[in-house]
Design a protein around this motif. Structure first.
Motif, short mmCIF file in Angstrom:
data_model
loop_
_atom_site.label_atom_id
_atom_site.label_comp_id
_atom_site.label_asym_id
_atom_site.label_seq_id
_atom_site.Cartn_x
_atom_site.Cartn_y
_atom_site.Cartn_z
N ILE A 161 37.30 98.22 34.89
CA ILE A 161 38.53 98.08 35.67
C ILE A 161 39.26 99.42 35.75
O ILE A 161 39.75 99.82 36.82
CB ILE A 161 39.45 97.01 35.05
CG1 ILE A 161 38.79 95.62 35.17
CG2 ILE A 161 40.82 97.00 35.73
CD1 ILE A 161 39.56 94.52 34.47
N GLN A 162 39.31 100.14 34.63
CA GLN A 162 39.97 101.44 34.62
C GLN A 162 39.25 102.44 35.53
O GLN A 162 39.89 103.23 36.24
CB GLN A 162 40.03 101.99 33.20
CG GLN A 162 40.79 103.31 33.09
CD GLN A 162 40.91 103.80 31.66
OE1 GLN A 162 40.40 103.17 30.74
NE2 GLN A 162 41.59 104.92 31.48
N ASN A 169 40.89 101.95 43.54
CA ASN A 169 40.42 100.64 43.97
C ASN A 169 41.17 99.51 43.28
O ASN A 169 41.76 99.68 42.21
CB ASN A 169 38.92 100.47 43.67
CG ASN A 169 38.06 101.39 44.51
OD1 ASN A 169 38.47 101.82 45.59
ND2 ASN A 169 36.87 101.70 44.03
N LEU A 170 41.15 98.36 43.93
CA LEU A 170 41.65 97.12 43.34
C LEU A 170 40.46 96.37 42.73
O LEU A 170 39.35 96.43 43.23
CB LEU A 170 42.31 96.24 44.39
CG LEU A 170 43.52 96.81 45.13
CD1 LEU A 170 43.97 95.84 46.22
CD2 LEU A 170 44.65 97.07 44.15
N LYS A 274 37.17 97.09 44.96
CA LYS A 274 37.12 97.49 46.36
C LYS A 274 38.40 98.25 46.70
O LYS A 274 39.38 98.22 45.96
CB LYS A 274 36.96 96.28 47.28
CG LYS A 274 35.66 95.51 47.08
CD LYS A 274 34.43 96.34 47.45
CE LYS A 274 33.13 95.57 47.24
NZ LYS A 274 31.95 96.38 47.55
N GLN A 275 38.39 98.88 47.89
CA GLN A 275 39.52 99.72 48.26
C GLN A 275 40.76 98.93 48.64
O GLN A 275 41.89 99.40 48.49
CB GLN A 275 39.12 100.63 49.42
CG GLN A 275 38.09 101.69 49.04
CD GLN A 275 37.77 102.61 50.20
OE1 GLN A 275 38.07 102.31 51.35
NE2 GLN A 275 37.15 103.75 49.89
N ASN A 276 40.59 97.71 49.13
CA ASN A 276 41.76 96.92 49.52
C ASN A 276 41.47 95.43 49.35
O ASN A 276 40.33 95.02 49.08
CB ASN A 276 42.15 97.22 50.96
CG ASN A 276 40.97 97.09 51.92
OD1 ASN A 276 40.35 96.03 52.00
ND2 ASN A 276 40.65 98.17 52.64
#
Length: 283
Positions: A161-162, A169-170, A274-276
């Motif tokens: 996640i980090q 990214n989300l 992902k980016q969004n």
């Protein structure tokens, strides 16, 4: 020249590289010295199983019974047959807290014959070493694995996640907790997965005997219920159960190709970065 592959259960040299094709797994005879050690290591604090033979009796009788016990266990491995009594569990309800008249406030403990646990330990050691040598078990499983724990699971997920956050990214995640997961293992599917992983037909007969014709009954305050058949699941309170469950769900990460999967036994998290948000929702 490529090194010869050791027998299943034998630790390979650290420099040996596993070839692409696995050789068929079969049981090796268990020496009397191993049976002696297992009998002497039995824990004394547990109640006896359906055979009413306490672990203490077996422990103090080791000099007299080690040879015949080794003969029984090796005969089971060679013939693929397990005695019916060794596949029977005595379930003892333990009160957790709260109202003692509510069934939900009790935790069932499955007690198996000590002899069956000695047999399972012999099988467990050989099967575990075989899977470890061929790197069959997924690295995305931390439950029941050496040098792994809930801490290593958390470190893996948090680091992923980090890493996503550092790239802007989300991360979206789904956390799964299957109810009664061990009790819902389909025996046919499990046996097929064992076969596909290199378990030979003769050895597979033993595992078929292990999971079939099992039964359990409840024992409380000196009274016992009638035994009922156990038609699915891996045996609770067994030595082999956790390893067989791990094998059963071993290919789960291969199914979720668009996401990362990490498991601790039956607790599973599926996540991706992902980016969004629309991209996350589309996965």
């Amino acid at each position: 020249m490529q090194s010869e592959r050791p027998h299943a259960g034998q630790a390979p040299p650290p420099t040996v590289q596993s070839p692409c094709i696995r050789q068929e797994f079969s049981f090796r005879p268990v020496p009397v010295s191993v049976i002696t050690k297992l009998l002497r290591k039995q824990k004394m604090k547990y109640q006896s199983g359906p055979d009413q033979i306490p672990a203490m009796l077996l422990k103090i009788s080791v000099p007299a019974i080690a040879n015949p016990v080794a003969t029984l266990i090796n005969e089971s491995l060679a013939t693929g047959y397990i005695p019916k009594l060794w596949k029977t569990a005595r379930v003892v309800p333990i009160h957790k807290s709260g109202d003692s008249t509510l069934v939900s406030n009790y935790r069932p403990i499955s007690l198996l014959p000590v002899m069956s646990k000695v047999l399972e330990k012999c099988v467990y050691t050989q099967l575990r070493d075989y899977y470890q040598y061929w790197n069959y078990l997924t690295p995305d499983q931390s439950g029941f694995c050496p040098n792994h724990s809930t801490t290593t699971t958390l470190l893996k997920v948090c680091n992923d996640i980090q890493a996503g956050m550092e790239q802007g990214n989300l991360t979206g995640a789904i956390f799964l907790d299957f109810a009664k997961a061990f009790d819902t293992v389909d025996h046919g599917i499990l046996l097929e997965k064992l076969k596909n992983s290199g378990i030979g037909d003769r050895t597979l007969t033993w595992f078929q005997s292990y999971v079939s014709n099992r039964s359990q009954y409840v024992s409380i305050s000196g009274s016992s219920s009638l035994p009922l058949p156990v038609t699915c699941g891996v045996p609770q309170g067994s030595i082999l159960g956790p390893l067989l469950f791990t094998i059963f769900i071993n290919d789960l990460p291969n199914v979720c190709k668009a996401s990362t999967v990490h498991m601790y036994a039956d607790d599973t998290v599926i996540y991706t970065s992902k980016q969004n948000l629309p991209q996350l929702e589309a996965v």
